[in-house]
Structures are given as structure tokens and as C-alpha cells.
Design a protein around this motif. Structure first.
Motif, mmCIF file in Angstrom:
data_model
loop_
_atom_site.group_PDB
_atom_site.id
_atom_site.type_symbol
_atom_site.label_atom_id
_atom_site.label_comp_id
_atom_site.label_asym_id
_atom_site.label_seq_id
_atom_site.Cartn_x
_atom_site.Cartn_y
_atom_site.Cartn_z
ATOM 1 N N GLN A 181 0.764 -1.190 -0.166
ATOM 2 C CA GLN A 181 -0.065 0.098 0.020
ATOM 3 C C GLN A 181 0.976 1.215 0.052
ATOM 4 O OE1 GLN A 181 -3.210 0.440 -0.599
ATOM 5 N NE2 GLN A 181 -2.790 2.703 -0.266
ATOM 6 N N LYS A 199 2.349 1.746 -3.332
ATOM 7 C CA LYS A 199 1.251 2.404 -4.356
ATOM 8 C C LYS A 199 1.047 3.922 -4.029
ATOM 9 C CE LYS A 199 -1.482 -1.957 -5.030
ATOM 10 N NZ LYS A 199 -3.008 -2.423 -4.593
ATOM 11 N N GLU A 200 1.029 4.277 -2.937
ATOM 12 C CA GLU A 200 1.041 5.543 -2.646
ATOM 13 C C GLU A 200 2.225 6.337 -3.278
ATOM 14 O OE1 GLU A 200 0.552 5.861 1.615
ATOM 15 O OE2 GLU A 200 -1.423 5.000 1.690
ATOM 16 N N PHE A 252 4.038 5.383 -5.713
ATOM 17 C CA PHE A 252 3.993 5.264 -7.382
ATOM 18 C C PHE A 252 3.007 6.406 -7.781
ATOM 19 C CE2 PHE A 252 4.626 0.409 -7.037
ATOM 20 C CZ PHE A 252 5.943 0.700 -6.701
ATOM 21 N N SER A 253 1.947 6.580 -6.833
ATOM 22 C CA SER A 253 0.878 7.593 -7.310
ATOM 23 C C SER A 253 1.459 9.118 -7.302
ATOM 24 C CB SER A 253 -0.190 7.293 -6.645
ATOM 25 O OG SER A 253 -1.171 8.491 -6.707
ATOM 26 N N LYS A 254 2.209 9.180 -6.270
ATOM 27 C CA LYS A 254 2.942 10.423 -6.053
ATOM 28 C C LYS A 254 3.874 10.712 -7.050
ATOM 29 C CE LYS A 254 5.033 13.187 -2.249
ATOM 30 N NZ LYS A 254 5.492 13.198 -0.973
ATOM 31 N N GLN A 255 4.697 9.733 -7.342
ATOM 32 C CA GLN A 255 5.657 9.897 -8.351
ATOM 33 C C GLN A 255 4.891 10.349 -9.781
ATOM 34 O OE1 GLN A 255 8.436 6.655 -9.280
ATOM 35 N NE2 GLN A 255 9.879 8.293 -9.451
ATOM 36 N N SER A 256 3.921 9.461 -10.040
ATOM 37 C CA SER A 256 3.341 9.783 -11.476
ATOM 38 C C SER A 256 2.824 11.188 -11.541
ATOM 39 C CB SER A 256 2.374 9.030 -11.509
ATOM 40 O OG SER A 256 2.684 7.396 -11.662
ATOM 41 N N PHE A 257 2.098 11.787 -10.331
ATOM 42 C CA PHE A 257 1.619 13.059 -10.317
ATOM 43 C C PHE A 257 2.703 14.078 -10.485
ATOM 44 C CE2 PHE A 257 0.715 17.102 -7.710
ATOM 45 C CZ PHE A 257 -0.367 17.101 -8.464
ATOM 46 N N LYS A 258 4.036 13.889 -9.937
ATOM 47 C CA LYS A 258 4.885 14.755 -10.175
ATOM 48 C C LYS A 258 5.755 14.823 -11.346
ATOM 49 C CE LYS A 258 5.946 15.625 -5.207
ATOM 50 N NZ LYS A 258 5.977 16.902 -5.208
ATOM 51 N N HIS A 268 4.087 14.774 -14.224
ATOM 52 C CA HIS A 268 3.245 15.128 -15.273
ATOM 53 C C HIS A 268 3.054 16.749 -14.908
ATOM 54 C CE1 HIS A 268 2.946 10.958 -15.808
ATOM 55 N NE2 HIS A 268 2.596 11.062 -16.914
#
Length: 399
Positions: free
Chosen positions: A385, A388-389, A391-397, A399
């Protein structure tokens, strides 16, 4: 304890005796990255249990740096504090000291016991708790009678000062390096002020290591030197940079680069880049010149070869290496023989050989430092978990 500047075992001159005489002291190179590539260190923890589990690998790397011209064998004790190794640090530290001493005795090299930043500091533990961590490592270094001590790889000068204060209790010479660039430490303290604080705490040698490329490190040490001069504080200077080009780094250095740590190879500096670095550092007045992550023995040899006129000798590792490519005059291909000259290699702009790749990267600057929950040391691996958080944060940063 041996007094500061005293001669080391076997009649060798001590660190300060060498530096006070204006001699060049060549540090060794990077161990965690080199041994990770060889399969002995796990990326992520970056802990040095190989000193116990695979001592022959650590010993061989020491020997290669010695043969390349290094006259300091730094103990493989990076991240070997008890709060990182869960009370297994003493065994690792002792083994690392024994290996470094064995190889140092094979040449005119000194043994440096090293401590680095701690999870306890980043978790906001008290000064006394953090100093207690350093003191446990120091106990081993005293027991093994290392020649001098290095506090290295500190992002915050406050913690580095605490380390220096503890290491000074040994009575041995202390060097201190921060992994900072020209902007200063992660708390915003400028390089010049950092140098003054380290010297006043008791460090006889101050400088930088890791996180940034050679010329950035030279520029940072220049600011340190200016700060020392302005404050009328004396200290010798040292640099132990990365062997990677990092012009696109942010304040936190190469760990923010998306290529860290498994795709940095296109950034590796050439031996000729190291010639320029060694000369620039020497001209600045730096006399302790070495390397950190990415530095292989051939990089260390380049320092020794560039400064051979000042040192008046070449290392054994230069026996098979012609000066500035001179050995190429025996190559079968005429166009390669035409490269047997200094001006060719000194002016070459190497291609990366990687079509469609950017020449520089956008650092992952997340802006977290001391006290942030994401930096707290965990005993267990990051959960699914939590990953996942992240990964999500990295994807957001991205883009």
C-alpha cells in the motif's frame, strides 16, 4: 591516543603530517556502487555487510584502489551505524577495519574510519541519542587503531558537527565532508558557513563528498575556502565527488535524478574528465583529492597521473597505461593510432550512443528532509500500500 599529526603504524607519516607538508593525499573511490554492480551490496539499504559476508570482494576493491594510487583506505563502514544495522554494526565495523588495515599495510596508505548520516537524525532524535550512535562506531575505530577519522555524507551540517565532536574524543585527526552543492546544506546553511562550523567543531580537514559531479564539488569547496578565509579559520580542504555528470541536479543531488541508481552509466565521467578535476582541485589548494560513488580505480589512477609531476611518481596501476593514450601508437588501425595524443582526448566530446534520450533530466525534487514522515527509517520493507501511494505521488509529479 596518538596525538594529532602523529606518525601511523609502521612508521608511516600521518594524515596531517602529509597535508601540512603540502603533499597530495589521494582518497580511494566508491564502494557501495562498485560492490552493488558486482553483486555484493543491495541497492536501497546500501549497507556494508559485505565486509563480513564477502570480505574477499571488499579486500580486492581496496587493493585495486591502492594499486591505482590511493593512499587512504577508507573503512567500508558507510551506513554501518547501529540504528541502520539493528545492533549488528560492531561486527561489520570491526571486519571493515581489519580488511582496510591489511591492504593499507601493503603500501604507503593510511586507514580512515568513517561514519555517515544516521536514520536517528532524520527521525529527529536528540543530540545525545545521535551522538551515542556515532560513539558506538568510534569505539570500534579506537579499538582497531585507525589512523584518522572521517565524518562523511552529511546533508545537514548540524549532524556533521555532532559527529565531529564525537570523533574528536579519540584524539585522532578528523576530516568532515558534506554531500552538498553550491546552494549549501538542506537546512539552507551556505557552504562557507558549513566549513567554518565544521572546523570550529574540531575538523582539521573539511570539504564535500558524493551527490554532485567533480566540478560542482570543486565550486562548492571554493565557497568553503572563501568562508574559512573570511572567518580567519584554518583547515585543510578535501573533495570526494561522484564520477557522474550531474549539471541538472537540484539541491539534493543525484538521488533526485530519475536515473538513480540503476541507469547512471551514460553519465559516467571519463578518465580525462578526472584529469581536469584533479588539476582544478589542486589549483584551488585542495590536497586531499579522492572520489565517491561511481569512482572506479581507473578514475583514481587518473588523479595520480595528473598530479604525478607534483607527487614525483606514478602508481603501479600506470604500468599498463600510456600517458594520454600514448599506448595507442601500437594499435593496428591507423585511425586509432591517430588518437595517441593528449589534445585528442582532452578535447573530445563523447557521444552517449543513446538515440532519442534527453541530454539532461528533470530531478524528482520532492522537498522532504529532516523530520518528514516519509524519511523515517522502517524496520520492514515498504508495504504494498505504501508503495502504491509512492508510485501515485511520483506519477503525479512527473506530469
Amino acid at each position: 591516543m596518538a596525538p594529532t599529526g602523529a606518525k601511523s603504524g609502521q612508521g608511516k607519516k600521518g594524515l596531517l603530517e602529509r597535508l601540512d607538508a603540502g603533499e597530495v593525499v589521494i582518497g580511494d573511490g566508491g564502494f557501495v556502487f562498485a560492490l552493488e554492480k558486482r553483486g555484493y551490496v543491495k541497492a536501497g539499504p546500501w549497507t556494508p555487510e559485505a565486509a563480513v559476508e564477502n570480505p574477499e570482494a571488499v579486500r580486492q576493491l581496496h587493493r585495486e584502489f591502492l594499486r591505482a594510487g590511493a593512499n587512504v583506505m577508507q573503512t567500508f563502514t558507510f551506513y554501518a551505524s547501529d540504528d541502520k544495522l539493528e545492533n549488528r554494526g560492531q561486527k561489520v565495523n570491526e571486519a571493515a577495519c581489519d580488511i582496510a588495515r591489511e591492504v593499507a599495510n601493503e603500501g604507503d596508505a593510511l586507514v580512515a574510519g568513517g561514519v555517515s548520516q544516521t536514520p536517528s537524525y532524520l527521525s529527529c532524535k536528540s543530540q545525545s541519542e545521535v551522538k551515542g550512535i556515532f560513539r558506538k562506531q568510534l569505539d570500534v575505530f579506537i579499538k582497531k587503531n585507525v589512523d584518522f577519522l572521517i565524518a562523511e555524507y552529511f546533508e545537514h551540517v548540524e549532524e556533521a558537527v555532532w559527529a565531529v565532536e564525537v570523533l574528536k574524543e579519540s584524539g585522532k585527526p578528523v576530516a568532515a565532508t558534506l554531500c552538498i552543492g553550491t546552494e549549501g546544506d538542506l537546512s539552507g546553511v551556505p557552504p562557507g558557513e558549513c566549513a567554518v562550523r565544521l572546523a570550529k567543531a574540531g575538523a582539521s580537514v573539511v570539504g564535500v563528498n558524493c551527490h554532485f559531479d567533480p566540478m560542482t564539488c570543486v565550486a562548492t569547496v571554493k565557497l568553503m575556502k572563501e568562508g574559512l578565509v573570511a572567518a580567519n579559520v584554518k583547515a585543510h580542504l578535501m573533495t570526494q565527488p561522484l564520477a557522474y555528470h550531474t549539471p541538472d541536479c537540484g539541491k539534493q543531488g543525484f538521488i533526485d535524478l530519475p536515473e538513480f541508481p540503476f541507469a547512471l552509466e551514460p553519465r559516467i565521467v571519463s578518465r580525462w574528465d578526472i584529469h581536469k578535476y584533479a588539476r582544478a582541485a589542486y589549483d584551488l589548494g585542495v590536497r586531499y583529492i579522492g572520489g565517491c560513488c561511481g569512482f572506479e580505480p581507473y578514475h583514481t589512477r587518473a588523479i595520480a597521473e595528473e598530479l604525478a609531476p607534483e607527487r614525483r611518481f606514478l602508481p603501479p596501476g600506470s604500468e599498463k597505461h600510456g600517458s594520454w593514450g600514448s599506448g595507442l601508437d601500437m594499435h593496428t588501425k591507423p585511425w586509432v593510432r591517430a588518437r595517441a595524443r593528449r589534445d585528442y582526448w582532452e578535447n573530445l566530446k563523447p557521444a552517449s550512443g543513446r538515440p532519442y534520450c534527453p541530454s539532461m533530466s528533470k530531478p524528482d525534487a520532492w522537498g522532504v528532509t529532516k523530520g518528514h514522515a516519509e524519511l523515517m527509517q522502517q524496520k520492514e520493507a515498504t508495504t504494498e500500500q505504501q508503495l502504491k501511494e509512492l508510485f501515485s505521488k511520483q506519477s503525479f509529479k512527473s506530469h
